[in-house]
Design a protein around this motif. Structure first.
Motif, PDB file in Angstrom:
ATOM      1  N   ILE A  78     -20.395   4.496  59.774  1.00 42.82           N
ATOM      2  CA  ILE A  78     -19.883   4.886  58.461  1.00 42.82           C
ATOM      3  C   ILE A  78     -19.855   6.400  58.328  1.00 42.82           C
ATOM      4  CG2 ILE A  78     -20.367   4.828  55.982  1.00 42.82           C
ATOM      5  CD1 ILE A  78     -21.570   2.015  56.442  1.00 42.82           C
ATOM      6  N   LYS A  79     -20.929   7.049  58.780  1.00 42.84           N
ATOM      7  CA  LYS A  79     -21.008   8.516  58.713  1.00 42.84           C
ATOM      8  C   LYS A  79     -19.896   9.155  59.541  1.00 42.84           C
ATOM      9  CE  LYS A  79     -25.106  10.254  59.240  1.00 42.84           C
ATOM     10  NZ  LYS A  79     -26.331  10.781  59.911  1.00 42.84           N
ATOM     11  N   ASN A  80     -19.661   8.608  60.742  1.00 39.62           N
ATOM     12  CA  ASN A  80     -18.610   9.145  61.603  1.00 39.62           C
ATOM     13  C   ASN A  80     -17.232   8.970  60.985  1.00 39.62           C
ATOM     14  OD1 ASN A  80     -20.411   9.998  63.580  1.00 39.62           O
ATOM     15  ND2 ASN A  80     -20.290   8.071  64.732  1.00 39.62           N
ATOM     16  N   ARG A  81     -17.032   7.805  60.334  1.00 44.22           N
ATOM     17  CA  ARG A  81     -15.745   7.589  59.674  1.00 44.22           C
ATOM     18  C   ARG A  81     -15.553   8.569  58.526  1.00 44.22           C
ATOM     19  NH1 ARG A  81     -16.644   1.882  60.705  1.00 44.22           N
ATOM     20  NH2 ARG A  81     -17.617   1.630  58.662  1.00 44.22           N
ATOM     21  N   LEU A  82     -16.624   8.821  57.789  1.00 42.46           N
ATOM     22  CA  LEU A  82     -16.551   9.787  56.690  1.00 42.46           C
ATOM     23  C   LEU A  82     -16.282  11.191  57.206  1.00 42.46           C
ATOM     24  CD1 LEU A  82     -19.482   8.539  54.404  1.00 42.46           C
ATOM     25  CD2 LEU A  82     -17.032   8.390  53.933  1.00 42.46           C
ATOM     26  N   HIS A  83     -16.936  11.537  58.329  1.00 45.21           N
ATOM     27  CA  HIS A  83     -16.697  12.858  58.934  1.00 45.21           C
ATOM     28  C   HIS A  83     -15.243  12.980  59.385  1.00 45.21           C
ATOM     29  CE1 HIS A  83     -21.230  13.551  59.953  1.00 45.21           C
ATOM     30  NE2 HIS A  83     -20.932  13.821  58.693  1.00 45.21           N
ATOM     31  N   LEU A  84     -14.702  11.888  59.946  1.00 46.64           N
ATOM     32  CA  LEU A  84     -13.317  11.900  60.390  1.00 46.64           C
ATOM     33  C   LEU A  84     -12.370  12.077  59.203  1.00 46.64           C
ATOM     34  CD1 LEU A  84     -11.160  11.557  62.564  1.00 46.64           C
ATOM     35  CD2 LEU A  84     -11.355   9.078  62.285  1.00 46.64           C
ATOM     36  N   LYS A  85     -12.642  11.330  58.127  1.00 47.28           N
ATOM     37  CA  LYS A  85     -11.808  11.468  56.922  1.00 47.28           C
ATOM     38  C   LYS A  85     -11.881  12.878  56.366  1.00 47.28           C
ATOM     39  CE  LYS A  85     -12.073   6.621  55.463  1.00 47.28           C
ATOM     40  NZ  LYS A  85     -12.593   5.674  54.454  1.00 47.28           N
ATOM     41  N   GLN A  86     -13.105  13.445  56.345  1.00 53.30           N
ATOM     42  CA  GLN A  86     -13.275  14.804  55.859  1.00 53.30           C
ATOM     43  C   GLN A  86     -12.489  15.783  56.722  1.00 53.30           C
ATOM     44  OE1 GLN A  86     -15.357  15.802  53.112  1.00 53.30           O
ATOM     45  NE2 GLN A  86     -14.220  17.705  53.387  1.00 53.30           N
ATOM     46  N   PHE A  87     -12.556  15.582  58.039  1.00 49.50           N
ATOM     47  CA  PHE A  87     -11.832  16.457  58.962  1.00 49.50           C
ATOM     48  C   PHE A  87     -10.328  16.356  58.725  1.00 49.50           C
ATOM     49  CE2 PHE A  87      -9.641  17.328  62.946  1.00 49.50           C
ATOM     50  CZ  PHE A  87     -10.224  18.520  63.335  1.00 49.50           C
ATOM     51  N   ASN A  90      -9.280  18.031  55.496  1.00 43.84           N
ATOM     52  CA  ASN A  90      -9.352  19.493  55.568  1.00 43.84           C
ATOM     53  C   ASN A  90      -8.286  20.094  56.473  1.00 43.84           C
ATOM     54  OD1 ASN A  90     -11.420  20.181  53.771  1.00 43.84           O
ATOM     55  ND2 ASN A  90     -12.997  19.638  55.252  1.00 43.84           N
ATOM     56  N   HIS A  91      -7.667  19.270  57.313  1.00 40.95           N
ATOM     57  CA  HIS A  91      -6.716  19.817  58.276  1.00 40.95           C
ATOM     58  C   HIS A  91      -5.282  19.347  58.053  1.00 40.95           C
ATOM     59  CE1 HIS A  91     -10.523  20.751  60.289  1.00 40.95           C
ATOM     60  NE2 HIS A  91      -9.849  21.676  60.939  1.00 40.95           N
ATOM     61  N   ILE A  92      -5.010  18.667  56.947  1.00 44.51           N
ATOM     62  CA  ILE A  92      -3.618  18.383  56.617  1.00 44.51           C
ATOM     63  C   ILE A  92      -3.017  19.626  55.964  1.00 44.51           C
ATOM     64  CG2 ILE A  92      -4.028  15.913  56.345  1.00 44.51           C
ATOM     65  CD1 ILE A  92      -3.966  16.291  53.350  1.00 44.51           C
ATOM     66  N   SER A  93      -1.703  19.681  55.927  1.00 44.81           N
ATOM     67  CA  SER A  93      -1.037  20.900  55.466  1.00 44.81           C
ATOM     68  C   SER A  93      -0.949  21.005  53.946  1.00 44.81           C
ATOM     69  CB  SER A  93       0.376  20.970  56.068  1.00 44.81           C
ATOM     70  OG  SER A  93       1.135  19.830  55.709  1.00 44.81           O
ATOM     71  N   VAL A 106     -13.913  18.424  41.312  1.00 41.92           N
ATOM     72  CA  VAL A 106     -14.990  17.747  42.030  1.00 41.92           C
ATOM     73  C   VAL A 106     -14.908  18.049  43.524  1.00 41.92           C
ATOM     74  CG1 VAL A 106     -16.017  15.487  42.561  1.00 41.92           C
ATOM     75  CG2 VAL A 106     -15.031  15.926  40.293  1.00 41.92           C
ATOM     76  N   PHE A 107     -13.660  18.203  44.013  1.00 40.73           N
ATOM     77  CA  PHE A 107     -13.466  18.469  45.443  1.00 40.73           C
ATOM     78  C   PHE A 107     -12.159  19.215  45.636  1.00 40.73           C
ATOM     79  CE2 PHE A 107     -11.280  17.272  49.364  1.00 40.73           C
ATOM     80  CZ  PHE A 107     -12.208  17.653  50.325  1.00 40.73           C
ATOM     81  N   ARG A 108     -12.152  20.132  46.610  1.00 42.21           N
ATOM     82  CA  ARG A 108     -10.931  20.802  47.071  1.00 42.21           C
ATOM     83  C   ARG A 108     -11.023  20.957  48.582  1.00 42.21           C
ATOM     84  NH1 ARG A 108     -13.423  24.627  43.795  1.00 42.21           N
ATOM     85  NH2 ARG A 108     -11.687  24.822  42.347  1.00 42.21           N
ATOM     86  N   ASN A 109      -9.924  20.727  49.290  1.00 43.23           N
ATOM     87  CA  ASN A 109      -9.966  20.839  50.743  1.00 43.23           C
ATOM     88  C   ASN A 109      -9.755  22.292  51.190  1.00 43.23           C
ATOM     89  OD1 ASN A 109      -7.215  21.126  50.295  1.00 43.23           O
ATOM     90  ND2 ASN A 109      -6.603  19.725  51.924  1.00 43.23           N
ATOM     91  N   LEU A 110      -9.764  22.518  52.498  1.00 44.01           N
ATOM     92  CA  LEU A 110      -9.692  23.880  53.025  1.00 44.01           C
ATOM     93  C   LEU A 110      -8.391  24.577  52.653  1.00 44.01           C
ATOM     94  CD1 LEU A 110     -11.240  23.472  56.601  1.00 44.01           C
ATOM     95  CD2 LEU A 110     -12.302  24.444  54.567  1.00 44.01           C
ATOM     96  N   ILE A 111      -7.272  23.839  52.693  1.00 43.19           N
ATOM     97  CA  ILE A 111      -5.990  24.447  52.330  1.00 43.19           C
ATOM     98  C   ILE A 111      -5.991  24.867  50.865  1.00 43.19           C
ATOM     99  CG2 ILE A 111      -3.507  24.034  52.121  1.00 43.19           C
ATOM    100  CD1 ILE A 111      -4.475  24.322  54.984  1.00 43.19           C
TER     101      ILE A 111
END
Length: 299
Positions: A78-87, A90-93, A106-111
């Motif tokens: 579950i943690k790995n899936r969450l890390h993947l989703k987070q990644f 954060n890396h979509i355009s 509540v949340f904002r991604n890197l872009i």
């Protein structure tokens, strides 16, 4: 079997040092916890959480310690899936904002951070928050375009998808923001190109291998008297009355050999008139489809 196993052999070699450090910590503090890799009977490894409790006597002397080992394989998945989703997020355009009913991010991604900073709240650019909130809540999913301001004060056109949802009885709006600057520039170039093509004195056709017409310019319609949709539905065999399979074969062979071919033929207009024309054909490929560009002029 378990009684005969040395406790050190229960753990993966890279985890033994960590276990030993946590065991010493437990001797000092009476408790310690860590996550390491353990080894099964078949030699495979799996993640475990170890809670170490130290039992002491009244003289504070260590009698023994109890290690509670828990398999956390599912939690790790579950943690790995969450890390993947987070990644991925954060890396979509596109910039992503998650905003609650009180208009707090509540949340904002890197872009989103790169474009708007960590203090900017994007919904503030959409006017009255309460009116905006109720509008998105009513529609659930709302797609719209707006000009937004980045943290460097530059203005840019954006496509925004606003998605209202409930989670744990709390209301949120998820914003997906796509910068349309490059798209608008491309559209502008295509508009200029289309105007240039339509201003050409020559008729321009794009046809496929079966002679179906895939594209025409304004001059093509004016030359033959058809409107755009009428002409686009035609096959060149309906227009070129001199075309034959043998002639078509020679033309295609010359185009393959020399890159282009110019020839003379006759085209029939919508009203039955016959025009003497000169045609220059070249070949190109688009989306894995072989197409011909025909430049036609009256003579």
């Amino acid at each position: 079997e378990i009684d005969k196993i040395d406790i050190d052999n229960l753990f993966f070699k890279d985890s033994k040092l960590e276990f030993e450090l946590k065991r010493k910590e437990a001797f000092e503090k009476s408790f310690s916890s860590t996550e390491i890799k353990s080894i099964k009977k078949d030699g495979t490894t799996f993640p475990v959480q170890i809670d170490i409790n130290v039992i002491k006597n009244e003289n504070n002397e260590i009698l023994y310690y109890v290690a509670n080992i828990k398999d956390i394989s599912e939690q790790e998945k579950i943690k790995n899936r969450l890390h993947l989703k987070q990644f991925m997020i954060n890396h979509i355009s596109e910039a992503i904002f998650l905003v609650d009913k009180e208009n707090k991010v509540v949340f904002r991604n890197l872009i989103a951070l790169e474009n708007f900073g960590d203090t900017h709240n994007i919904p503030n650019q959409f006017g009255n928050w309460n009116i905006h909130w109720e509008k998105i809540k009513e529609k659930r999913i709302f797609l719209f375009e707006s000009n937004l301001v980045k943290k460097d004060e530059t203005l840019f056109p954006a496509e925004i998808v606003a998605n209202y949802f409930l989670y744990n009885d709390k209301e949120y709006i998820l914003y997906l923001i796509r910068d349309l600057t490059n798209q608008y520039k491309m559209q502008e170039k295509l508009t200029v190109l289309q105007k240039a093509i339509d201003s050409s004195k020559e008729a321009i056709y794009v046809i496929d291998d079966e002679l179906n017409i895939k594209y025409i310019n304004t001059t093509s319609c004016e030359m033959l008297g058809y409107d755009y949709e009428e002409l686009l539905s035609k096959n060149m065999k309906e227009i070129d009355k001199q075309i034959s399979l043998e002639k078509l074969k020679r033309i295609r062979e010359d185009v393959e050999k020399f890159g282009k071919r110019t020839f003379f033929t006759k085209h029939k207009t919508k009203y039955g008139d016959i025009l003497d024309i000169e045609v220059t054909i070249t070949k190109f490929t688009y989306n894995d489809m072989d197409l011909r560009l025909s430049i036609v002029k009256k003579i």
